[in-house]
Motif scaffolding. Structure first.
Motif, PDB file in Angstrom:
ATOM      1  N   LEU A   1     -56.778 -37.539 -61.598  1.00 21.95           N
ATOM      2  CA  LEU A   1     -55.493 -37.527 -60.891  1.00 21.95           C
ATOM      3  C   LEU A   1     -54.567 -36.518 -61.556  1.00 21.95           C
ATOM      4  O   LEU A   1     -54.558 -36.379 -62.770  1.00 21.95           O
ATOM      5  CB  LEU A   1     -54.849 -38.921 -60.948  1.00 21.95           C
ATOM      6  CG  LEU A   1     -53.494 -39.088 -60.256  1.00 21.95           C
ATOM      7  CD1 LEU A   1     -53.634 -38.928 -58.747  1.00 21.95           C
ATOM      8  CD2 LEU A   1     -52.890 -40.453 -60.574  1.00 21.95           C
TER       9      LEU A   1
ATOM     10  N   ILE B   1     -50.417 -35.584 -61.608  1.00 18.50           N
ATOM     11  CA  ILE B   1     -49.062 -35.987 -61.233  1.00 18.50           C
ATOM     12  C   ILE B   1     -48.138 -34.827 -61.561  1.00 18.50           C
ATOM     13  O   ILE B   1     -48.042 -34.403 -62.722  1.00 18.50           O
ATOM     14  CB  ILE B   1     -48.627 -37.261 -61.993  1.00 18.50           C
ATOM     15  CG1 ILE B   1     -49.590 -38.420 -61.698  1.00 18.50           C
ATOM     16  CG2 ILE B   1     -47.199 -37.639 -61.620  1.00 18.50           C
ATOM     17  CD1 ILE B   1     -49.302 -39.692 -62.483  1.00 18.50           C
TER      18      ILE B   1
ATOM     19  N   ASP C   1     -42.965 -36.040 -58.661  1.00 21.84           N
ATOM     20  CA  ASP C   1     -43.795 -36.897 -57.811  1.00 21.84           C
ATOM     21  C   ASP C   1     -43.411 -38.369 -57.978  1.00 21.84           C
ATOM     22  O   ASP C   1     -43.011 -38.798 -59.063  1.00 21.84           O
ATOM     23  CB  ASP C   1     -45.284 -36.776 -58.191  1.00 21.84           C
ATOM     24  CG  ASP C   1     -45.978 -35.605 -57.507  1.00 21.84           C
ATOM     25  OD1 ASP C   1     -45.364 -34.985 -56.624  1.00 21.84           O
ATOM     26  OD2 ASP C   1     -47.135 -35.319 -57.868  1.00 21.84           O
TER      27      ASP C   1
ATOM     28  N   ILE D   1     -45.741 -41.392 -57.433  1.00 19.28           N
ATOM     29  CA  ILE D   1     -47.099 -41.834 -57.138  1.00 19.28           C
ATOM     30  C   ILE D   1     -47.082 -43.358 -57.027  1.00 19.28           C
ATOM     31  O   ILE D   1     -46.734 -44.045 -57.996  1.00 19.28           O
ATOM     32  CB  ILE D   1     -48.082 -41.407 -58.249  1.00 19.28           C
ATOM     33  CG1 ILE D   1     -48.040 -39.890 -58.450  1.00 19.28           C
ATOM     34  CG2 ILE D   1     -49.498 -41.882 -57.943  1.00 19.28           C
ATOM     35  CD1 ILE D   1     -48.573 -39.064 -57.313  1.00 19.28           C
TER      36      ILE D   1
ATOM     37  N   ALA E   1     -44.670 -43.257 -61.631  1.00 18.36           N
ATOM     38  CA  ALA E   1     -45.927 -43.862 -61.180  1.00 18.36           C
ATOM     39  C   ALA E   1     -45.655 -45.355 -61.069  1.00 18.36           C
ATOM     40  O   ALA E   1     -45.213 -45.983 -62.033  1.00 18.36           O
ATOM     41  CB  ALA E   1     -47.063 -43.592 -62.162  1.00 18.36           C
TER      42      ALA E   1
ATOM     43  N   GLN F   1     -47.132 -39.525 -52.875  1.00 15.29           N
ATOM     44  CA  GLN F   1     -48.550 -39.795 -52.676  1.00 15.29           C
ATOM     45  C   GLN F   1     -48.773 -41.292 -52.855  1.00 15.29           C
ATOM     46  O   GLN F   1     -48.161 -41.908 -53.728  1.00 15.29           O
ATOM     47  CB  GLN F   1     -49.420 -39.057 -53.703  1.00 15.29           C
ATOM     48  CG  GLN F   1     -49.433 -37.542 -53.556  1.00 15.29           C
ATOM     49  CD  GLN F   1     -50.468 -37.085 -52.538  1.00 15.29           C
ATOM     50  OE1 GLN F   1     -51.613 -37.520 -52.549  1.00 15.29           O
ATOM     51  NE2 GLN F   1     -50.055 -36.194 -51.651  1.00 15.29           N
TER      52      GLN F   1
ATOM     53  N   ILE G   1     -51.865 -44.074 -53.561  1.00 16.99           N
ATOM     54  CA  ILE G   1     -53.238 -44.145 -54.067  1.00 16.99           C
ATOM     55  C   ILE G   1     -53.746 -45.566 -53.912  1.00 16.99           C
ATOM     56  O   ILE G   1     -53.046 -46.517 -54.276  1.00 16.99           O
ATOM     57  CB  ILE G   1     -53.268 -43.729 -55.555  1.00 16.99           C
ATOM     58  CG1 ILE G   1     -52.991 -42.225 -55.670  1.00 16.99           C
ATOM     59  CG2 ILE G   1     -54.597 -44.075 -56.208  1.00 16.99           C
ATOM     60  CD1 ILE G   1     -52.773 -41.789 -57.089  1.00 16.99           C
TER      61      ILE G   1
ATOM     62  N   GLN H   1     -56.442 -41.353 -51.322  1.00 17.99           N
ATOM     63  CA  GLN H   1     -55.158 -40.829 -51.789  1.00 17.99           C
ATOM     64  C   GLN H   1     -54.621 -39.913 -50.702  1.00 17.99           C
ATOM     65  O   GLN H   1     -55.328 -39.029 -50.212  1.00 17.99           O
ATOM     66  CB  GLN H   1     -55.350 -40.047 -53.091  1.00 17.99           C
ATOM     67  CG  GLN H   1     -54.100 -39.358 -53.598  1.00 17.99           C
ATOM     68  CD  GLN H   1     -54.336 -38.595 -54.892  1.00 17.99           C
ATOM     69  OE1 GLN H   1     -55.400 -38.689 -55.500  1.00 17.99           O
ATOM     70  NE2 GLN H   1     -53.346 -37.828 -55.321  1.00 17.99           N
TER      71      GLN H   1
END
Length: 247
Positions: free
Chosen positions: A29, A31, A35, A37, A197, A212, A214, A224
């Motif tokens: 992955l 990042i 981002d 996530i 995240a 994004q 996941i 994803q």
């Protein structure tokens, strides 16, 4: 014209075993800076373990994690220096019960960043103002609601001026009416460009805020995608089945 995104974290072949139980089975992955996530999956899928590996609260058994270009899985690396740049917000708040809100805020910046008490307190009060809690600076955690505690926990992480925040199911311990006040703070952080995240069950947040989304299942990233595609056009049967149960 193409703009080169700045990669903040690069995960390569990440594996984690607990004795004979293989929890993460080779996760890759990237990042980028800015981002958001959002990581979803069933209980026991490995999503929280993955998040905890990102700042080595769980030590990976294989693979690499490059954070700002440094392989933090290298034993020679001072992980505590990197943890200062990667704030963590837990499910259960983890506030010191014997300290006031303000004392919880300033202990890290004073001890680890060597800030003066005056500077640390001024910064903490400004951040508390932003989340609507400046009037609670002298309260103890036991005097706060769950939603207030979690907002304090987020501000405590922000007091360290991190480059990234990790959220491990930040609303799952809250009463439903308190979830919104925490998600509102997280949405504001995302709008202001904070890299995040987030492991969560809040699908509305994932759709609205994620850059994004996941889906982790049985220790691997099954799918994803950008939120609209992820939720409206899931590719894998496993994700379609999961979404049919949670949406």
């Amino acid at each position: 014209m193409t703009t080169d995104k700045e990669v903040l974290i690069k995960v390569e072949g990440l594996e984690k075993k607990f004795d004979n139980l293989e929890v993460l089975k080779g996760i890759d992955l990237e990042i980028d800076k800015g981002d958001v996530i959002v990581i979803i999956g069933a209980s026991g899928s490995g999503k929280s373990t993955f998040l905890r590996c990102l700042n080595l609260l769980e030590e990976p058994t294989g693979g690499k994690i490059l954070f700002e270009g440094t392989d933090i899985t290298d034993p020679q690396v001072d992980i505590n220096l990197h943890r200062q740049k990667m704030g963590m917000v837990f499910q259960q708040f983890n506030l010191f019960p014997h300290m006031t809100v303000l004392q919880n805020m300033v202990i890290g910046p004073i001890r680890l960043l060597k800030k003066s008490r005056k500077e640390a307190e001024e910064n903490a009060m400004a951040l508390l103002e932003q989340v609507g809690l400046s009037d609670r600076y002298d309260a103890y955690p036991s005097q706060l609601s769950g939603g207030q505690k979690q907002r304090v926990a987020i501000v405590r992480a922000l007091c360290m001026n991190p480059d990234m925040l990790l959220f491990d199911e930040p609303t799952s311990a809250l009463d439903p009416e308190m979830v919104g006040e925490v998600l509102d703070v997280m949405k504001k952080l995302a709008r202001n460009g904070m890299t995040m995240a987030v492991v969560t069950h809040e699908m509305g947040f994932a759709r609205e805020v994620g850059t994004q989304v996941i889906f982790i299942d049985e220790g691997v990233i099954v799918e994803q995608n950008k939120p609209d595609e992820f939720f409206d056009n899931p590719q894998s049967p496993r994700l379609r089945d999961f979404l049919s149960k949670v949406l």
